[in-house]
Design a protein around this motif. Sequence first.
Motif, PDB file in Angstrom:
ATOM      1  N   UNK A 114       0.822  -1.210   0.000  1.00 53.59           N
ATOM      2  CA  UNK A 114       0.000   0.000   0.000  1.00 53.59           C
ATOM      3  C   UNK A 114       0.858   1.263   0.000  1.00 53.59           C
ATOM      4  N   UNK A 115       1.914   1.263   0.815  1.00 55.86           N
ATOM      5  CA  UNK A 115       2.765   2.458   0.869  1.00 55.86           C
ATOM      6  C   UNK A 115       3.479   2.685  -0.456  1.00 55.86           C
ATOM      7  N   UNK A 116       3.953   1.619  -1.081  1.00 61.05           N
ATOM      8  CA  UNK A 116       4.639   1.762  -2.363  1.00 61.05           C
ATOM      9  C   UNK A 116       3.685   2.312  -3.427  1.00 61.05           C
ATOM     10  N   UNK A 117       2.444   1.845  -3.428  1.00 63.94           N
ATOM     11  CA  UNK A 117       1.461   2.363  -4.385  1.00 63.94           C
ATOM     12  C   UNK A 117       1.168   3.833  -4.115  1.00 63.94           C
ATOM     13  N   UNK A 118       1.073   4.203  -2.858  1.00 64.07           N
ATOM     14  CA  UNK A 118       0.830   5.605  -2.518  1.00 64.07           C
ATOM     15  C   UNK A 118       1.964   6.490  -3.014  1.00 64.07           C
ATOM     16  N   UNK A 125      -6.802   1.459  -2.655  1.00 62.91           N
ATOM     17  CA  UNK A 125      -8.195   1.015  -2.674  1.00 62.91           C
ATOM     18  C   UNK A 125      -8.733   0.909  -4.091  1.00 62.91           C
ATOM     19  N   UNK A 126      -8.236   1.768  -4.980  1.00 56.64           N
ATOM     20  CA  UNK A 126      -8.729   1.778  -6.355  1.00 56.64           C
ATOM     21  C   UNK A 126      -7.939   0.864  -7.280  1.00 56.64           C
ATOM     22  N   UNK A 127      -6.660   0.615  -6.968  1.00 58.99           N
ATOM     23  CA  UNK A 127      -5.795  -0.082  -7.921  1.00 58.99           C
ATOM     24  C   UNK A 127      -5.355  -1.476  -7.497  1.00 58.99           C
ATOM     25  N   UNK A 128      -5.346  -1.788  -6.222  1.00 58.25           N
ATOM     26  CA  UNK A 128      -4.751  -3.056  -5.775  1.00 58.25           C
ATOM     27  C   UNK A 128      -5.364  -4.272  -6.456  1.00 58.25           C
ATOM     28  N   UNK A 129      -6.673  -4.243  -6.710  1.00 57.29           N
ATOM     29  CA  UNK A 129      -7.346  -5.408  -7.281  1.00 57.29           C
ATOM     30  C   UNK A 129      -7.422  -5.373  -8.810  1.00 57.29           C
ATOM     31  N   UNK A 130      -6.902  -4.335  -9.427  1.00 56.79           N
ATOM     32  CA  UNK A 130      -6.956  -4.262 -10.884  1.00 56.79           C
ATOM     33  C   UNK A 130      -6.014  -5.282 -11.516  1.00 56.79           C
ATOM     34  N   UNK A 131      -6.422  -5.797 -12.661  1.00 57.98           N
ATOM     35  CA  UNK A 131      -5.591  -6.723 -13.410  1.00 57.98           C
ATOM     36  C   UNK A 131      -4.584  -5.949 -14.272  1.00 57.98           C
TER      37      UNK A 131
END
Length: 217
Positions: A114-118, A125-131
């Motif tokens: 999560x921190x790396x994505x931030x 919340x918007x991207x973690x589950x995207x393919x």
Amino acid sequence: MSTPLIALENIRQRYSDRTVLEIDNLEFQSGAIIGLAGPNGSGKSTLLRLLAFLESPAHGTVKFLGIPTQARSAVNRQVTLLVQEPYLLKRTVYANVAYGLRIRGKNDIPAKVNRALEIVGLDPAAFAKRQWFELSGGEVQRVALAARLALKPKLLLMDEPTASLDSKSAGLIHDAALSARDEYGASLVVASHDMAWLEAVTDHIHHLENGRIVRTA
């Protein structure tokens, strides 16, 4: 002065009988952000591959924290390279960023992902589950960068990180590069044709031509 993070001494790199890189002495200090500029074929990508310990020089020595080091050594886990067209696993964004952490047996993987994505400007919340196939080119680049930042490397190498990106994505990559140094203490070496981007983000820039450093600014 402290021991350089990486030092190159009397480097010559050859492919077949063609010399593509000649560097007598070059040092990269911990915490620095260094740019590499020059035309195609000037030796930037070859230099990055040597710094990433993906290949060994035909002649000369590459030292990591003062210790002569060969390609494919354990040091590889402290250095990571983001290529111009990164490859993502055919999985979710979360799985891509978590992959390196899992194979290294790290703890608190969700928090690190999560921190790396931030840091790269992607809302978990918007991207973690995207393919992987649901991402734009700029988002692919940022997910690939997040996967590397999650590992907290001592040295992050970036080859044309903003090529073909829109200005917003390029700006987010810029901010993430600075965050890597400020938050993780990483050193960065960035090869790019985008001089405005290099001048904005780096401490100084080495200009290469025909495999040699001709100027440092």
